[in-house]
Scaffold this active site. Structure first.
Site, short mmCIF file in Angstrom:
data_model
loop_
_atom_site.label_atom_id
_atom_site.label_comp_id
_atom_site.label_asym_id
_atom_site.label_seq_id
_atom_site.Cartn_x
_atom_site.Cartn_y
_atom_site.Cartn_z
N LYS A 22 43.35 43.35 37.08
CA LYS A 22 42.02 43.08 36.51
C LYS A 22 40.94 43.21 37.57
O LYS A 22 39.93 43.89 37.37
CB LYS A 22 41.98 41.67 35.94
CG LYS A 22 40.55 41.14 35.67
CD LYS A 22 40.52 39.75 35.12
CE LYS A 22 40.21 38.69 36.10
NZ LYS A 22 38.84 38.58 36.58
N ASN A 23 41.13 42.59 38.75
CA ASN A 23 40.05 42.54 39.73
C ASN A 23 39.86 43.84 40.49
O ASN A 23 38.86 44.00 41.18
CB ASN A 23 40.25 41.35 40.67
CG ASN A 23 40.01 40.04 39.93
OD1 ASN A 23 39.42 40.04 38.86
ND2 ASN A 23 40.48 38.94 40.48
N ARG A 93 31.53 38.06 35.50
CA ARG A 93 31.15 38.00 36.92
C ARG A 93 31.01 39.42 37.48
O ARG A 93 30.13 39.69 38.27
CB ARG A 93 32.22 37.22 37.69
CG ARG A 93 31.97 37.14 39.17
CD ARG A 93 31.42 35.82 39.59
NE ARG A 93 31.16 35.78 41.02
CZ ARG A 93 30.02 35.30 41.54
NH1 ARG A 93 29.09 34.82 40.75
NH2 ARG A 93 29.83 35.29 42.85
N CYS A 117 33.80 32.71 35.37
CA CYS A 117 34.35 31.35 35.35
C CYS A 117 33.48 30.42 36.20
O CYS A 117 32.98 30.80 37.24
CB CYS A 117 35.78 31.36 35.90
SG CYS A 117 36.88 32.38 34.93
N ARG A 122 28.39 29.69 42.56
CA ARG A 122 28.97 30.99 42.96
C ARG A 122 27.81 31.92 43.29
O ARG A 122 27.43 32.77 42.52
CB ARG A 122 29.85 31.55 41.85
CG ARG A 122 31.08 30.73 41.57
CD ARG A 122 31.97 31.34 40.49
NE ARG A 122 32.73 32.49 40.99
CZ ARG A 122 33.54 33.20 40.18
NH1 ARG A 122 33.61 32.93 38.89
NH2 ARG A 122 34.22 34.22 40.68
N PRO A 123 27.21 31.71 44.48
CA PRO A 123 26.01 32.50 44.82
C PRO A 123 26.34 33.98 45.04
O PRO A 123 27.51 34.35 45.13
CB PRO A 123 25.55 31.85 46.12
CG PRO A 123 26.74 31.18 46.69
CD PRO A 123 27.60 30.79 45.53
N ILE A 124 25.31 34.79 45.11
CA ILE A 124 25.51 36.22 45.43
C ILE A 124 24.65 36.60 46.63
O ILE A 124 24.27 37.77 46.80
CB ILE A 124 25.19 37.12 44.22
CG1 ILE A 124 23.76 36.94 43.72
CG2 ILE A 124 26.19 36.90 43.08
CD1 ILE A 124 23.33 38.04 42.77
N ASP A 125 24.38 35.63 47.48
CA ASP A 125 23.52 35.90 48.65
C ASP A 125 24.08 36.95 49.58
O ASP A 125 23.34 37.74 50.19
CB ASP A 125 23.26 34.59 49.42
CG ASP A 125 24.55 33.95 49.88
OD1 ASP A 125 25.43 33.70 49.03
OD2 ASP A 125 24.73 33.73 51.11
N GLN A 126 25.40 37.04 49.69
CA GLN A 126 25.99 38.05 50.57
C GLN A 126 25.86 39.45 49.97
O GLN A 126 25.72 40.44 50.69
CB GLN A 126 27.47 37.72 50.84
CG GLN A 126 27.66 36.39 51.57
CD GLN A 126 26.91 36.36 52.91
OE1 GLN A 126 27.13 37.18 53.78
NE2 GLN A 126 25.98 35.43 53.03
N ASP A 307 43.31 32.22 42.92
CA ASP A 307 43.54 32.51 41.50
C ASP A 307 44.93 32.12 41.03
O ASP A 307 45.24 32.25 39.85
CB ASP A 307 43.30 34.00 41.21
CG ASP A 307 41.85 34.37 41.44
OD1 ASP A 307 41.56 35.58 41.54
OD2 ASP A 307 41.00 33.46 41.54
N ILE A 329 38.46 27.84 48.65
CA ILE A 329 37.47 28.87 48.31
C ILE A 329 36.31 28.31 47.48
O ILE A 329 35.15 28.59 47.75
CB ILE A 329 38.15 30.03 47.51
CG1 ILE A 329 39.35 30.57 48.27
CG2 ILE A 329 37.12 31.11 47.17
CD1 ILE A 329 39.03 31.27 49.57
N ARG A 399 40.49 37.29 28.67
CA ARG A 399 39.69 38.11 29.60
C ARG A 399 40.56 38.75 30.67
O ARG A 399 40.22 39.79 31.21
CB ARG A 399 38.64 37.24 30.29
CG ARG A 399 37.46 36.84 29.45
CD ARG A 399 36.45 36.08 30.28
NE ARG A 399 36.17 36.81 31.51
CZ ARG A 399 35.67 36.24 32.60
NH1 ARG A 399 35.43 34.95 32.61
NH2 ARG A 399 35.43 36.96 33.67
#
Ligand code: EPZ
Length: 434
Positions: A22-23, A93, A117, A122-126, A307, A329, A399
């Site tokens: 999936k990922n 996501r 999820c 769950r930031p996206i700053d990076q 996971d 994590i 999902r």
């Protein structure tokens, strides 16, 4: 609306084939947008996340053809920068990968803040740090992310990720493949699906090196051409069936796997007394009569995968003694503990640590899937519990697991998908009306 109904207590026996990762798929599908040609992609898992991403790509002008249930052809030759179905983007996501692929292809991107999820912040700053370094201007407002590369083409840069981030590593890699010059991503994540994305891009004419290490180098090229690629097997789906076999005391051969990707899961299961035998592209798992307690700390790959944490939480309720799980994590990935407590589990949670008093027989109950892997954990608990367990909110599970009920039924599980209205609770029993 549907739910799973499980009659527990049966040991799983037989063989199960693992689907595509999936990922990896949720990154490779958006990456096809970078290719002006036909991408033939095999081993795509049939799950709702991939369906949603294919729908989004089609809305951007991609031609999507289904060759068979796990093979598609995506032709983005005539894809154009335009508004996409933001209601779909908000649900997953992986929609953040459209920032990198749209920026790389069109020089502009507009996406929603990602869904996915909920395990706390769950930031996206990076991601933003990387795109900015590549020369894009990023603006976040009204729930949307606007990205624009001045002059239309990104330029290579040296980027040090402050946190090891799977998503940021893959997103920056995607944006960099058509940038001018060289990009170096340092402190990169090393998961198998990152290597898979790099291999996909390289098969389409990109020049990505070092994926799987903490330093990835991308030499930008002018254009990507079409080609064929097959997605790797899903490490987490495989691990989920390994834990289910161990928890039910069964014996299951899990096929179409890459044992190297499962090393940490296999090692931890062996610590519990479970037998794990590795073959070239399969693993055999034999459950132990008395599971031993273990401690787990989740880490970026090759450490124990976050996971797989909820699934192990369910298993350790059965292991004699006290087990400790440390979530390395996420801030809050123990929401499933409340659901396990409904089944008689004795677990204390303090921040990122869960202390599990094992050796207990779980009892069937009505429970919720709080997120994708938490849902898988509740199914594992239901398979082991005495009596009937019902798992609601199964859309989370659908999902990420292809044909979950069918694969478990083939292993002898007494599990079925029923309509929410088909069963009622009488006293402490769940009665099927069907
Ligand atoms: C991916 O999420 C996976 N999702 C997750 O799998 C998985 O748990 C996670 O990687 C870790 O392996 C997909 O691939 C679609 P991260 P992602 O960026 O990319 C923090 C599943 O069950 N962080 O590696 O979002 C973040 O908050 C799902 O299949 C920042 O601080 O994970 C987290 O604490 C659940 N800033 C840590 O880094 C950022 O810009 C790792 O996150 C990005 C992340």
């Amino acid at each position: 609306m549907e739910k799973y109904r499980i009659n527990g207590g049966r040991a799983l026996r037989g063989e199960v084939e693992i689907s595509g990762a999936k990922n990896a798929a949720v990154a490779i599908i958006p990456a096809a947008l970078l290719v002006e040609g036909v991408c033939r992609i095999e081993n795509i898992p049939q799950i709702s996340d991939t369906d949603m991403l294919l729908t989004i790509l089609a809305e951007l002008g991609a031609k999507v053809s289904y060759i068979n249930k796990s093979t598609i052809e995506i032709d983005c030759t005539h894809a154009r920068y335009q508004d996409a179905p933001y209601d779909l983007m908000r649900k997953i996501r992986a929609s953040y990968y459209l920032i990198g692929s749209m920026l790389g292809r069109f020089g502009s991107a507009k996406t929603t803040m990602p869904g996915g999820c909920n395990f706390g912040v769950r930031p996206i700053d990076q991601h933003i740090k990387g795109m900015t370094a590549l020369g894009a201007t990023i603006d976040v407002k009204n729930g949307f992310i606007y990205a624009d590369a001045a002059g239309g083409r990104l330029r290579g840069a040296r980027i040090y990720l402050d946190k090891v981030s799977v998503g940021a590593t893959m997103n920056i890699m995607m944006a960099a493949v058509l940038a001018s010059g060289r990009t170096i991503i340092e402190n990169a994540a090393r998961e198998p699906h990152i290597v898979d994305l790099a291999n996909f891009l390289n098969s389409m004419g990109a020049d990505v090196r070092g994926a799987g290490t903490d330093t990835i180098k991308v030499n930008g090229v002018d254009k990507l051409h079409g080609g064929s690629y097959s997605i790797i097997p899903d490490q987490i789906e495989a691990g989920t069936y390994m834990v289910a076999a161990a928890a039910t005391g069964g014996e299951v051969l899990i096929t179409n796997v890459i044992p190297k990707h499962l090393e940490c899961i296999s090692a931890k299961l062996r610590e519990t007394g479970t037998i794990v035998q590795e073959y070239e592209d399969s693993v055999l798992v034999k459950g132990a009569s008395n599971l031993r307690r273990v401690n787990i700390k989740t880490m970026p790959y090759p450490g124990f995968p976050t996971d797989m944490q909820p699934q192990m939480g369910a298993l350790l309720c059965l292991a004699r003694g006290t087990s400790v799980i440390t979530e390395g994590i996420y801030d809050n990935r123990f929401k499933y503990v409340n659901e396990l407590r409904k089944m008689g589990a004795e677990i204390q949670v303090d921040g990122r640590i869960a202390i599990i008093e094992g050796g207990r027989r779980l009892t069937g109950a009505k429970v919720l899937a709080c997120d994708l892997r938490a849902g898988a954990a509740m199914v594992i608990a239901g398979l082991c519990a005495a009596g009937v367990t019902e798992v609601e909110d199964i859309h989370f599970i659908e999902r990420g697991y292809e044909n979950f009920v069918g694969k478990l039924q083939a292993l002898g599980a007494d599990i079925e998908m029923v309509d929410v209205s088909e069963t009622v609770e009488l006293g402490d029993k769940i009665i099927s009306l069907g």
